[in-house]
Design an enzyme around this catalytic site. Structure first.
Site, PDB file in Angstrom:
ATOM      1  N   TYR A 116      -9.536  13.487  -4.166  1.00  0.00           N
ATOM      2  CA  TYR A 116     -10.862  13.810  -4.718  1.00  0.00           C
ATOM      3  C   TYR A 116     -10.760  14.462  -6.095  1.00  0.00           C
ATOM      4  O   TYR A 116     -11.756  14.685  -6.762  1.00  0.00           O
ATOM      5  CB  TYR A 116     -11.655  14.716  -3.755  1.00  0.00           C
ATOM      6  CG  TYR A 116     -10.926  15.975  -3.382  1.00  0.00           C
ATOM      7  CD1 TYR A 116     -10.130  16.011  -2.239  1.00  0.00           C
ATOM      8  CD2 TYR A 116     -10.983  17.110  -4.181  1.00  0.00           C
ATOM      9  CE1 TYR A 116      -9.422  17.153  -1.900  1.00  0.00           C
ATOM     10  CE2 TYR A 116     -10.283  18.252  -3.850  1.00  0.00           C
ATOM     11  CZ  TYR A 116      -9.504  18.265  -2.708  1.00  0.00           C
ATOM     12  OH  TYR A 116      -8.793  19.399  -2.391  1.00  0.00           O
ATOM     13  N   SER A 138      -7.198  26.089  -2.652  1.00  0.00           N
ATOM     14  CA  SER A 138      -7.938  25.501  -1.531  1.00  0.00           C
ATOM     15  C   SER A 138      -9.447  25.562  -1.780  1.00  0.00           C
ATOM     16  O   SER A 138      -9.981  26.585  -2.204  1.00  0.00           O
ATOM     17  CB  SER A 138      -7.622  26.257  -0.241  1.00  0.00           C
ATOM     18  OG  SER A 138      -8.512  25.833   0.774  1.00  0.00           O
ATOM     19  N   THR A 189      -4.120  24.330   6.494  1.00  0.00           N
ATOM     20  CA  THR A 189      -3.786  23.242   5.579  1.00  0.00           C
ATOM     21  C   THR A 189      -2.267  23.137   5.474  1.00  0.00           C
ATOM     22  O   THR A 189      -1.530  23.776   6.238  1.00  0.00           O
ATOM     23  CB  THR A 189      -4.539  23.424   4.238  1.00  0.00           C
ATOM     24  OG1 THR A 189      -4.280  22.286   3.435  1.00  0.00           O
ATOM     25  CG2 THR A 189      -4.151  24.689   3.496  1.00  0.00           C
ATOM     26  N   GLY A 200     -12.105  10.964  -1.889  1.00  0.00           N
ATOM     27  CA  GLY A 200     -11.811  11.795  -0.711  1.00  0.00           C
ATOM     28  C   GLY A 200     -12.684  13.038  -0.568  1.00  0.00           C
ATOM     29  O   GLY A 200     -12.481  13.818   0.364  1.00  0.00           O
ATOM     30  N   SER A 258     -11.529  25.236   0.654  1.00  0.00           N
ATOM     31  CA  SER A 258     -12.159  25.631   1.925  1.00  0.00           C
ATOM     32  C   SER A 258     -13.125  26.796   1.784  1.00  0.00           C
ATOM     33  O   SER A 258     -14.242  26.720   2.309  1.00  0.00           O
ATOM     34  CB  SER A 258     -11.095  25.940   2.976  1.00  0.00           C
ATOM     35  OG  SER A 258     -10.496  24.751   3.378  1.00  0.00           O
ATOM     36  N   GLY A 302       0.964  12.161   6.914  1.00  0.00           N
ATOM     37  CA  GLY A 302       0.101  12.758   7.935  1.00  0.00           C
ATOM     38  C   GLY A 302      -1.329  12.238   7.875  1.00  0.00           C
ATOM     39  O   GLY A 302      -1.917  11.907   8.919  1.00  0.00           O
ATOM     40  N   ASP A 325     -10.121  16.149  10.571  1.00  0.00           N
ATOM     41  CA  ASP A 325      -9.873  15.338   9.367  1.00  0.00           C
ATOM     42  C   ASP A 325     -10.361  13.889   9.515  1.00  0.00           C
ATOM     43  O   ASP A 325     -11.063  13.365   8.650  1.00  0.00           O
ATOM     44  CB  ASP A 325      -8.374  15.312   9.038  1.00  0.00           C
ATOM     45  CG  ASP A 325      -7.888  16.614   8.410  1.00  0.00           C
ATOM     46  OD1 ASP A 325      -8.678  17.290   7.733  1.00  0.00           O
ATOM     47  OD2 ASP A 325      -6.702  16.956   8.606  1.00  0.00           O
ATOM     48  N   LYS A 343      -0.019  22.336   9.591  1.00  0.00           N
ATOM     49  CA  LYS A 343      -0.872  21.659  10.567  1.00  0.00           C
ATOM     50  C   LYS A 343      -0.140  21.303  11.865  1.00  0.00           C
ATOM     51  O   LYS A 343      -0.757  21.197  12.919  1.00  0.00           O
ATOM     52  CB  LYS A 343      -1.475  20.387   9.958  1.00  0.00           C
ATOM     53  CG  LYS A 343      -2.546  20.674   8.917  1.00  0.00           C
ATOM     54  CD  LYS A 343      -3.230  19.408   8.474  1.00  0.00           C
ATOM     55  CE  LYS A 343      -4.268  19.692   7.410  1.00  0.00           C
ATOM     56  NZ  LYS A 343      -5.038  18.506   7.018  1.00  0.00           N
TER      57      LYS A 343
HETATM   58  P1  NAP Z   1       2.288  13.276   3.083  1.00  0.00           P
HETATM   59  O1  NAP Z   1       2.332  13.476   4.551  1.00  0.00           O
HETATM   60  O2  NAP Z   1       3.169  14.061   2.203  1.00  0.00           O
HETATM   61  O3  NAP Z   1       2.550  11.705   2.794  1.00  0.00           O
HETATM   62  C1  NAP Z   1       2.602  11.226   1.482  1.00  0.00           C
HETATM   63  C2  NAP Z   1       2.637   9.694   1.499  1.00  0.00           C
HETATM   64  O4  NAP Z   1       2.589   9.246   0.152  1.00  0.00           O
HETATM   65  C3  NAP Z   1       3.922   9.118   2.097  1.00  0.00           C
HETATM   66  O5  NAP Z   1       3.619   7.908   2.723  1.00  0.00           O
HETATM   67  C4  NAP Z   1       4.799   8.888   0.855  1.00  0.00           C
HETATM   68  O6  NAP Z   1       5.711   7.833   0.983  1.00  0.00           O
HETATM   69  C5  NAP Z   1       3.730   8.447  -0.142  1.00  0.00           C
HETATM   70  N1  NAP Z   1       4.164   8.687  -1.521  1.00  0.00           N
HETATM   71  C6  NAP Z   1       4.376   9.886  -2.122  1.00  0.00           C
HETATM   72  N2  NAP Z   1       4.759   9.707  -3.401  1.00  0.00           N
HETATM   73  C7  NAP Z   1       4.801   8.355  -3.596  1.00  0.00           C
HETATM   74  C8  NAP Z   1       5.139   7.543  -4.715  1.00  0.00           C
HETATM   75  N3  NAP Z   1       5.490   8.073  -5.885  1.00  0.00           N
HETATM   76  N4  NAP Z   1       5.096   6.192  -4.564  1.00  0.00           N
HETATM   77  C9  NAP Z   1       4.720   5.651  -3.385  1.00  0.00           C
HETATM   78  N5  NAP Z   1       4.391   6.368  -2.284  1.00  0.00           N
HETATM   79  C10 NAP Z   1       4.421   7.713  -2.399  1.00  0.00           C
HETATM   80  O7  NAP Z   1       0.794  13.514   2.523  1.00  0.00           O
HETATM   81  P2  NAP Z   1      -0.601  13.399   3.303  1.00  0.00           P
HETATM   82  O8  NAP Z   1      -0.945  14.697   3.896  1.00  0.00           O
HETATM   83  O9  NAP Z   1      -0.578  12.177   4.158  1.00  0.00           O
HETATM   84  O10 NAP Z   1      -1.617  13.200   2.074  1.00  0.00           O
HETATM   85  C11 NAP Z   1      -1.677  11.980   1.371  1.00  0.00           C
HETATM   86  C12 NAP Z   1      -2.779  12.054   0.317  1.00  0.00           C
HETATM   87  O11 NAP Z   1      -4.043  12.250   0.944  1.00  0.00           O
HETATM   88  C13 NAP Z   1      -2.621  13.218  -0.666  1.00  0.00           C
HETATM   89  O12 NAP Z   1      -3.044  12.798  -1.917  1.00  0.00           O
HETATM   90  C14 NAP Z   1      -3.572  14.279  -0.121  1.00  0.00           C
HETATM   91  O13 NAP Z   1      -4.041  15.157  -1.111  1.00  0.00           O
HETATM   92  C15 NAP Z   1      -4.702  13.402   0.392  1.00  0.00           C
HETATM   93  N6  NAP Z   1      -5.483  14.037   1.467  1.00  0.00           N
HETATM   94  C16 NAP Z   1      -6.829  14.183   1.263  1.00  0.00           C
HETATM   95  C17 NAP Z   1      -7.611  14.748   2.254  1.00  0.00           C
HETATM   96  C18 NAP Z   1      -9.094  14.894   2.029  1.00  0.00           C
HETATM   97  O14 NAP Z   1      -9.740  15.641   2.770  1.00  0.00           O
HETATM   98  N7  NAP Z   1      -9.667  14.202   1.077  1.00  0.00           N
HETATM   99  C19 NAP Z   1      -7.020  15.163   3.456  1.00  0.00           C
HETATM  100  C20 NAP Z   1      -5.640  14.994   3.633  1.00  0.00           C
HETATM  101  C21 NAP Z   1      -4.879  14.418   2.616  1.00  0.00           C
HETATM  102  P3  NAP Z   1       7.245   8.065   1.475  1.00  0.00           P
HETATM  103  O15 NAP Z   1       7.185   8.183   2.968  1.00  0.00           O
HETATM  104  O16 NAP Z   1       7.942   6.840   1.011  1.00  0.00           O
HETATM  105  O17 NAP Z   1       7.715   9.340   0.808  1.00  0.00           O
END
Ligand code: NAP
Length: 286
Positions: free
Chosen positions: A226, A15, A62, A247, A17, A129, A102, A66
């Site tokens: 990121y 993390s 995290t 990100g 953070s 999410g 977020d 959440k």
């Molecule tokens: P999550 O709830 O696990 O959702 C993941 C999403 O990605 C789902 O829609 C999933 O689709 C899709 N996915 C996963 N593997 C895939 C693949 N091989 N092909 C196509 N789609 C795929 O994750 P999340 O929390 O929303 O996070 C999503 C991304 O945002 C991550 O990379 C995370 O690190 C990043 N993030 C960044 C920040 C920041 O502060 N910069 C904050 C939060 C999240 P399905 O429903 O079909 O499985």
């Protein structure tokens, strides 16, 4: 006064953070101790009991806690309730109040590029999410049109229904495939990768990004990832001459907004963000 803070989740080892909050507090000249605590879903109750007598005045949350944390709070801010997720808890006189910073963090990072969501056509790849939280924010900011594409179409449909129900936004859900993307992107102002595709430590990535050829020349392409700072998704957009944003700004801003909640005051977000970003770049060049 020394502020005792923490971040919880699992895994928590990597993390960022502690780095973000320690840098913010050092620039603010405030004494702070920020611990990183591995907490799994079934350990959350024990952590809450501990935290009430630990002198900790707030903590960040995290993955994967959440949503679960909401069951342990005395009060939840309206925006966090809407998102169904809490990433910040402030403790006052033993009472726990949850917030979610977020989406506001993402909004602030977009605004740095001069982009406002109001009146814009926004496309999300992914329906997890992070996508749902930011899509709800886009709806509240009066985006003109929101589209969510996902591999699992029923997850995108559920997100669409929830967001429409809560906000009345013009929102559609579609299956994630290149032809849907190519058709949609002609009128898109902001395209977001909200999946882990291309993230460091994962083996999956976009195989074909030619759908981006349909984007307008002034479209903004954004990745929630990121690390790496520039995914294949962003590299391709840049090669097409499009503006891009990763990100990191979202991550840093959500942390600074949490700090403003802990400290109960407005902060100079831009100054703190620029300082933390430069420290992060320095640390990652070594
Ligand atoms: P999550 O709830 O696990 O959702 C993941 C999403 O990605 C789902 O829609 C999933 O689709 C899709 N996915 C996963 N593997 C895939 C693949 N091989 N092909 C196509 N789609 C795929 O994750 P999340 O929390 O929303 O996070 C999503 C991304 O945002 C991550 O990379 C995370 O690190 C990043 N993030 C960044 C920040 C920041 O502060 N910069 C904050 C939060 C999240 P399905 O429903 O079909 O499985």
């Amino acid at each position: 006064m020394k502020y005792k803070l923490a971040v919880i989740g699992s895994p928590i080892k990597h993390s960022l953070s502690p780095f973000i909050h320690e840098k913010a507090f050092s620039l603010l000249g405030i004494d702070c101790e920020y611990e990183r605590t591995e907490v799994k879903e079934d350990e959350l109750g024990d952590f809450i009991n501990y935290v009430k007598s630990s002198g900790i005045c707030g903590f960040n949350i995290t993955m994967p806690l959440k949503r679960n944390i909401m069951d342990y709070l005395d009060e939840i801010d309206g925006e966090a309730l809407l998102y169904g997720a809490v990433n910040t808890v402030k403790i006052t006189n033993g009472k726990l109040k949850g917030y979610n910073t977020d989406a506001e963090g993402y909004k602030k990072s977009l605004e740095e590029t001069g982009f406002e969501m109001k009146g814009k056509n926004i496309v999300f790849i992914g329906a997890g999410g992070a996508a749902v939280t930011v899509a709800l924010k886009a709806a509240m900011e009066k985006a003109e049109k929101i589209t969510i594409l996902n591999r699992n179409i029923s997850r995108a449909e559920n997100a669409k229904e929830y967001i429409f129900d809560k906000t009345g936004a013009d929102i559609s859900a579609m299956e994630l495939n290149s032809s849907n993307l190519a058709r949609l992107l002609k009128n898109t102002d902001l395209l977001i990768n909200a999946t882990p595709l291309g993230m460091s430590g994962t083996s999956s990535d976009y195989e074909n990004l030619s759908f981006m050829d349909s984007l307008k020349k002034d479209a903004l392409v954004s990745d929630f990832i990121y690390n790496p700072p520039e995914t294949k998704f962003l590299k391709h957009a840049k090669k097409l001459g499009l503006k891009t944003i990763n990100g990191l700004g979202m991550l840093i801003y959500q942390g600074i907004i949490s700090d403003s909640i802990y400290l109960e005051k407005e902060l100079d977000y831009k100054k703190l963000k620029n300082y933390i970003t430069s420290e992060y770049i320095k640390a990652n060049m070594q």
